[in-house]
Design a protein around this motif. Structure first.
Motif, PDB file in Angstrom:
ATOM      1  N   PHE A 242      26.625  61.428  40.255  1.00 34.71           N
ATOM      2  CA  PHE A 242      26.617  61.657  41.697  1.00 34.71           C
ATOM      3  C   PHE A 242      27.993  61.328  42.250  1.00 34.71           C
ATOM      4  O   PHE A 242      28.783  60.647  41.609  1.00 34.71           O
TER       5      PHE A 242
ATOM      6  N   HIS B 205      26.649  53.242  49.182  1.00 34.79           N
ATOM      7  CA  HIS B 205      25.795  54.416  49.056  1.00 34.79           C
ATOM      8  C   HIS B 205      24.697  54.096  48.045  1.00 34.79           C
ATOM      9  O   HIS B 205      24.992  53.651  46.938  1.00 34.79           O
TER      10      HIS B 205
ATOM     11  N   PHE C  37      21.260  55.420  45.854  1.00 37.73           N
ATOM     12  CA  PHE C  37      20.610  56.595  45.280  1.00 37.73           C
ATOM     13  C   PHE C  37      19.420  56.165  44.439  1.00 37.73           C
ATOM     14  O   PHE C  37      19.433  55.080  43.845  1.00 37.73           O
TER      15      PHE C  37
ATOM     16  N   LEU D 169      18.575  60.662  41.495  1.00 41.16           N
ATOM     17  CA  LEU D 169      19.885  60.598  42.155  1.00 41.16           C
ATOM     18  C   LEU D 169      19.869  61.180  43.567  1.00 41.16           C
ATOM     19  O   LEU D 169      20.894  61.556  44.105  1.00 41.16           O
ATOM     20  N   GLN D 170      18.686  61.201  44.174  1.00 34.97           N
ATOM     21  CA  GLN D 170      18.576  61.584  45.582  1.00 34.97           C
ATOM     22  C   GLN D 170      19.131  60.436  46.429  1.00 34.97           C
ATOM     23  O   GLN D 170      18.811  59.264  46.202  1.00 34.97           O
ATOM     24  N   LYS D 171      20.000  60.767  47.397  1.00 33.37           N
ATOM     25  CA  LYS D 171      20.570  59.737  48.263  1.00 33.37           C
ATOM     26  C   LYS D 171      19.448  59.125  49.084  1.00 33.37           C
ATOM     27  O   LYS D 171      18.641  59.826  49.678  1.00 33.37           O
TER      28      LYS D 171
END
Length: 104
Positions: free
Chosen positions: A40, A68, A70, A75-77
Motif C-alpha cells: 500500500f 495511516h 490499514f 489493505l483497505q484504509k
C-alpha cells in the motif's frame, strides 16, 4: 521498495513482516518464503510502521504529519490520525490493548 527502508515490524504471530520506505510504500512480506506480498502507499515518505497486537491493523507514520491505518489482510484504509506538528518518526501499540502512541 524504490528507496530506503525506514521501518519494519513483525506480525504478532511471526508469519509476516511489514516494511515501510521513503518512497511512500509499505509492503507485507511472508517470512517463510521471504517473498513480498501486498503493498500500500500513503503518498508521502513512510518513516515508521507497526502491527497492532492482534495483527488486524497495520499503521504507517509518515512525513506528512499523519499516521495511516490499514486492515492488515485487505489493505483497505481504515483511518488517518492527524495533528502531529511534524513528521511521525515512531509508532507503537500497547501489547494488551488497542492504545497507540506516536512521536516525532
Amino acid at each position: 521498495h524504490g528507496d530506503a527502508v525506514t521501518g519494519v515490524s513483525f506480525e504478532p504471530n511471526g508469519k509476516r513482516l511489514l516494511s515501510g520506505s521513503m518512497d511512500g510504500s509499505a509492503r507485507l512480506w511472508t517470512c517463510a518464503s521471504g517473498k513480498p506480498g501486498k503493498e500500500f502507499r500513503v503518498g508521502d515518505p513512510i518513516t515508521c510502521v507497526s502491527f497492532n497486537p492482534n495483527g488486524e491493523i497495520v499503521v504507517a507514520g509518515s512525513q506528512n504529519k499523519c499516521i495511516h491505518a490499514f486492515h492488515a489482510h485487505t489493505l483497505q484504509k481504515m483511518f488517518v490520525c492527524e495533528g502531529h506538528t511534524g513528521g511521525v518518526h515512531c509508532v507503537a501499540f500497547h501489547p494488551k490493548t488497542e492504545w497507540m502512541v506516536s512521536g516525532r
